[in-house]
Design a protein around this motif. Structure first.
Motif, PDB file in Angstrom:
ATOM      1  N   ALA A 199       0.824  -1.214   0.000  1.00 19.04           N
ATOM      2  CA  ALA A 199       0.000   0.000   0.000  1.00 19.04           C
ATOM      3  C   ALA A 199       0.857   1.263   0.000  1.00 19.04           C
ATOM      4  O   ALA A 199       0.509   2.254  -0.642  1.00 19.04           O
ATOM      5  CB  ALA A 199      -0.933   0.002   1.217  1.00 19.04           C
ATOM      6  N   GLU A 200       2.001   1.224   0.699  1.00 15.37           N
ATOM      7  CA  GLU A 200       2.895   2.380   0.769  1.00 15.37           C
ATOM      8  C   GLU A 200       3.942   2.378  -0.346  1.00 15.37           C
ATOM      9  O   GLU A 200       4.768   3.277  -0.427  1.00 15.37           O
ATOM     10  CB  GLU A 200       3.598   2.416   2.133  1.00 15.37           C
ATOM     11  CG  GLU A 200       2.679   2.762   3.283  1.00 15.37           C
ATOM     12  CD  GLU A 200       2.134   4.174   3.182  1.00 15.37           C
ATOM     13  OE1 GLU A 200       2.892   5.114   2.887  1.00 15.37           O
ATOM     14  OE2 GLU A 200       0.915   4.335   3.403  1.00 15.37           O
ATOM     15  N   GLN A 201       3.934   1.346  -1.176  1.00 18.77           N
ATOM     16  CA  GLN A 201       4.865   1.186  -2.297  1.00 18.77           C
ATOM     17  C   GLN A 201       6.333   1.215  -1.843  1.00 18.77           C
ATOM     18  O   GLN A 201       7.180   1.833  -2.472  1.00 18.77           O
ATOM     19  CB  GLN A 201       4.592   2.228  -3.374  1.00 18.77           C
ATOM     20  CG  GLN A 201       3.210   2.101  -3.953  1.00 18.77           C
ATOM     21  CD  GLN A 201       2.929   3.093  -5.049  1.00 18.77           C
ATOM     22  OE1 GLN A 201       3.799   3.834  -5.497  1.00 18.77           O
ATOM     23  NE2 GLN A 201       1.700   3.112  -5.521  1.00 18.77           N
ATOM     24  N   VAL A 202       6.614   0.508  -0.753  1.00 16.41           N
ATOM     25  CA  VAL A 202       7.977   0.343  -0.246  1.00 16.41           C
ATOM     26  C   VAL A 202       8.429  -1.047  -0.712  1.00 16.41           C
ATOM     27  O   VAL A 202       8.213  -2.050  -0.039  1.00 16.41           O
ATOM     28  CB  VAL A 202       8.032   0.473   1.296  1.00 16.41           C
ATOM     29  CG1 VAL A 202       9.451   0.292   1.797  1.00 16.41           C
ATOM     30  CG2 VAL A 202       7.474   1.817   1.736  1.00 16.41           C
ATOM     31  N   TRP A 203       9.050  -1.100  -1.888  1.00 13.12           N
ATOM     32  CA  TRP A 203       9.321  -2.372  -2.556  1.00 13.12           C
ATOM     33  C   TRP A 203      10.588  -3.064  -2.093  1.00 13.12           C
ATOM     34  O   TRP A 203      10.685  -4.291  -2.182  1.00 13.12           O
ATOM     35  CB  TRP A 203       9.366  -2.157  -4.062  1.00 13.12           C
ATOM     36  CG  TRP A 203       8.138  -1.502  -4.594  1.00 13.12           C
ATOM     37  CD1 TRP A 203       8.055  -0.268  -5.161  1.00 13.12           C
ATOM     38  CD2 TRP A 203       6.790  -2.007  -4.562  1.00 13.12           C
ATOM     39  NE1 TRP A 203       6.753   0.029  -5.500  1.00 13.12           N
ATOM     40  CE2 TRP A 203       5.952  -1.034  -5.141  1.00 13.12           C
ATOM     41  CE3 TRP A 203       6.222  -3.183  -4.101  1.00 13.12           C
ATOM     42  CZ2 TRP A 203       4.587  -1.203  -5.277  1.00 13.12           C
ATOM     43  CZ3 TRP A 203       4.854  -3.357  -4.224  1.00 13.12           C
ATOM     44  CH2 TRP A 203       4.054  -2.383  -4.811  1.00 13.12           C
ATOM     45  N   ALA A 204      11.565  -2.341  -1.588  1.00 13.27           N
ATOM     46  CA  ALA A 204      12.861  -2.944  -1.256  1.00 13.27           C
ATOM     47  C   ALA A 204      12.747  -4.001  -0.173  1.00 13.27           C
ATOM     48  O   ALA A 204      13.500  -4.981  -0.165  1.00 13.27           O
ATOM     49  CB  ALA A 204      13.853  -1.858  -0.823  1.00 13.27           C
ATOM     50  N   VAL A 205      11.826  -3.849   0.756  1.00 16.76           N
ATOM     51  CA  VAL A 205      11.684  -4.770   1.881  1.00 16.76           C
ATOM     52  C   VAL A 205      10.733  -5.925   1.555  1.00 16.76           C
ATOM     53  O   VAL A 205      10.665  -6.912   2.272  1.00 16.76           O
ATOM     54  CB  VAL A 205      11.192  -3.989   3.130  1.00 16.76           C
ATOM     55  CG1 VAL A 205      11.101  -4.868   4.346  1.00 16.76           C
ATOM     56  CG2 VAL A 205      12.105  -2.810   3.419  1.00 16.76           C
ATOM     57  N   LEU A 206      10.024  -5.830   0.439  1.00  8.79           N
ATOM     58  CA  LEU A 206       9.000  -6.812   0.093  1.00  8.79           C
ATOM     59  C   LEU A 206       9.516  -8.257   0.015  1.00  8.79           C
ATOM     60  O   LEU A 206       8.901  -9.147   0.615  1.00  8.79           O
ATOM     61  CB  LEU A 206       8.320  -6.408  -1.212  1.00  8.79           C
ATOM     62  CG  LEU A 206       6.962  -7.018  -1.475  1.00  8.79           C
ATOM     63  CD1 LEU A 206       5.948  -6.566  -0.439  1.00  8.79           C
ATOM     64  CD2 LEU A 206       6.486  -6.616  -2.854  1.00  8.79           C
ATOM     65  N   PRO A 207      10.628  -8.536  -0.676  1.00  9.58           N
ATOM     66  CA  PRO A 207      11.105  -9.929  -0.718  1.00  9.58           C
ATOM     67  C   PRO A 207      11.415 -10.481   0.678  1.00  9.58           C
ATOM     68  O   PRO A 207      11.127 -11.637   0.982  1.00  9.58           O
ATOM     69  CB  PRO A 207      12.372  -9.868  -1.581  1.00  9.58           C
ATOM     70  CG  PRO A 207      12.252  -8.609  -2.356  1.00  9.58           C
ATOM     71  CD  PRO A 207      11.463  -7.662  -1.501  1.00  9.58           C
ATOM     72  N   PHE A 208      12.003  -9.651   1.508  1.00  8.56           N
ATOM     73  CA  PHE A 208      12.334 -10.023   2.881  1.00  8.56           C
ATOM     74  C   PHE A 208      11.062 -10.436   3.626  1.00  8.56           C
ATOM     75  O   PHE A 208      11.025 -11.442   4.333  1.00  8.56           O
ATOM     76  CB  PHE A 208      12.977  -8.801   3.560  1.00  8.56           C
ATOM     77  CG  PHE A 208      13.996  -9.132   4.606  1.00  8.56           C
ATOM     78  CD1 PHE A 208      15.314  -9.347   4.263  1.00  8.56           C
ATOM     79  CD2 PHE A 208      13.639  -9.190   5.942  1.00  8.56           C
ATOM     80  CE1 PHE A 208      16.264  -9.618   5.226  1.00  8.56           C
ATOM     81  CE2 PHE A 208      14.577  -9.465   6.909  1.00  8.56           C
ATOM     82  CZ  PHE A 208      15.897  -9.686   6.551  1.00  8.56           C
ATOM     83  N   THR A 209      10.007  -9.661   3.446  1.00  6.89           N
ATOM     84  CA  THR A 209       8.738  -9.919   4.126  1.00  6.89           C
ATOM     85  C   THR A 209       8.052 -11.170   3.578  1.00  6.89           C
ATOM     86  O   THR A 209       7.463 -11.942   4.343  1.00  6.89           O
ATOM     87  CB  THR A 209       7.820  -8.690   4.021  1.00  6.89           C
ATOM     88  OG1 THR A 209       8.507  -7.560   4.569  1.00  6.89           O
ATOM     89  CG2 THR A 209       6.530  -8.888   4.786  1.00  6.89           C
ATOM     90  N   LEU A 210       8.122 -11.391   2.274  1.00  8.51           N
ATOM     91  CA  LEU A 210       7.546 -12.608   1.681  1.00  8.51           C
ATOM     92  C   LEU A 210       8.200 -13.855   2.262  1.00  8.51           C
ATOM     93  O   LEU A 210       7.519 -14.818   2.633  1.00  8.51           O
ATOM     94  CB  LEU A 210       7.709 -12.590   0.157  1.00  8.51           C
ATOM     95  CG  LEU A 210       6.770 -11.683  -0.616  1.00  8.51           C
ATOM     96  CD1 LEU A 210       7.226 -11.553  -2.066  1.00  8.51           C
ATOM     97  CD2 LEU A 210       5.351 -12.222  -0.546  1.00  8.51           C
ATOM     98  N   VAL A 211       9.516 -13.848   2.342  1.00  7.17           N
ATOM     99  CA  VAL A 211      10.255 -14.983   2.903  1.00  7.17           C
ATOM    100  C   VAL A 211       9.909 -15.149   4.385  1.00  7.17           C
ATOM    101  O   VAL A 211       9.704 -16.269   4.865  1.00  7.17           O
ATOM    102  CB  VAL A 211      11.780 -14.810   2.700  1.00  7.17           C
ATOM    103  CG1 VAL A 211      12.563 -15.859   3.470  1.00  7.17           C
ATOM    104  CG2 VAL A 211      12.115 -14.860   1.218  1.00  7.17           C
ATOM    105  N   GLY A 212       9.846 -14.032   5.106  1.00  8.89           N
ATOM    106  CA  GLY A 212       9.494 -14.086   6.519  1.00  8.89           C
ATOM    107  C   GLY A 212       8.124 -14.697   6.750  1.00  8.89           C
ATOM    108  O   GLY A 212       7.920 -15.481   7.681  1.00  8.89           O
ATOM    109  N   THR A 213       7.181 -14.362   5.890  1.00  5.98           N
ATOM    110  CA  THR A 213       5.826 -14.908   6.006  1.00  5.98           C
ATOM    111  C   THR A 213       5.833 -16.416   5.782  1.00  5.98           C
ATOM    112  O   THR A 213       5.325 -17.180   6.605  1.00  5.98           O
ATOM    113  CB  THR A 213       4.880 -14.235   4.991  1.00  5.98           C
ATOM    114  OG1 THR A 213       4.896 -12.825   5.205  1.00  5.98           O
ATOM    115  CG2 THR A 213       3.465 -14.763   5.121  1.00  5.98           C
ATOM    116  N   ALA A 214       6.420 -16.837   4.674  1.00  8.52           N
ATOM    117  CA  ALA A 214       6.436 -18.268   4.336  1.00  8.52           C
ATOM    118  C   ALA A 214       7.177 -19.083   5.397  1.00  8.52           C
ATOM    119  O   ALA A 214       6.706 -20.158   5.814  1.00  8.52           O
ATOM    120  CB  ALA A 214       7.072 -18.471   2.963  1.00  8.52           C
ATOM    121  N   SER A 215       8.314 -18.595   5.855  1.00  9.27           N
ATOM    122  CA  SER A 215       9.101 -19.368   6.829  1.00  9.27           C
ATOM    123  C   SER A 215       8.404 -19.403   8.192  1.00  9.27           C
ATOM    124  O   SER A 215       8.401 -20.447   8.861  1.00  9.27           O
ATOM    125  CB  SER A 215      10.517 -18.816   6.949  1.00  9.27           C
ATOM    126  OG  SER A 215      10.522 -17.488   7.393  1.00  9.27           O
TER     127      SER A 215
END
Length: 186
Positions: free
Chosen positions: A45-61
């Motif tokens: 929503a805030e269009q902060v893309w740099a942290v997105l991959p980190f968060t995707l991995v954090g969610t799945a793990s």
């Protein structure tokens, strides 16, 4: 780079949980699952893309760790975990009532620190329940995540700084435990 290293770290940790080399703090990882989903929505929503991959991995793990730990009924749950869980739950309620992605990032950052605290305490008290390498890689990934900060706006730097500080403290606890264990053996 941060996302790749974090993926290796998280994957390694999930494998360590699956191999029963780690006793995960279940309350922390349950809250991390919820926080990461929330953070994912706010970052988009805030269009902060740099942290997105980190968060995707954090969610799945986090979800994988919860499933493995609960299925095997092998997890760590002590008083600090329960207190952290209640604190995080209250933060999530606050987050839901705000309906503002920026406020959400601030609230879940505080909630993440509350949630991470029992894990840090465990690293100091029972480092034998963790494996060191995944957390070392996590710290390295967290350092590279700091390098993605490209603005002084808090919405950009709050997640990387929070991640780095929590990972650093956890690693200090694990190193301390490793050093004490080596001294005891000699």
């Amino acid at each position: 780079i941060a996302g790749l290293i974090f993926s290796i770290s998280a994957g390694w940790y999930v494998l360590d949980v699956a191999r029963q080399r780690v006793t995960p703090s279940i309350a922390s990882f349950l809250i991390f699952s919820i926080i990461n989903l929330s953070q994912l929505a706010s970052l988009i929503a805030e269009q902060v893309w740099a942290v997105l991959p980190f968060t995707l991995v954090g969610t799945a793990s986090s979800v994988a760790i919860c499933v493995l730990a609960l299925r095997r009924k092998q997890f760590y749950l002590k008083l600090p975990d329960k207190i952290g869980f209640v604190g995080a739950f209250l933060g999530i309620i606050l987050w839901i009532t705000t309906d503002n992605p920026t406020v959400n990032l601030y609230v879940i950052s505080v909630v993440s620190i509350i949630t991470f605290t029992p894990l840090i305490i465990k690293s100091f008290k029972r480092p034998d329940l963790e494996t060191l390498l995944p957390w070392q890689l996590n710290l390295l990934a967290s350092f590279f995540l700091l390098l993605t900060i490209n603005s002084t706006a808090a919405v950009v730097w709050i997640v990387p700084v929070r991640q780095f500080l929590c990972s650093l403290l956890l690693n200090v606890g694990l190193y301390r435990g490793t050093l004490l264990a080596m001294r005891t053996k000699t």
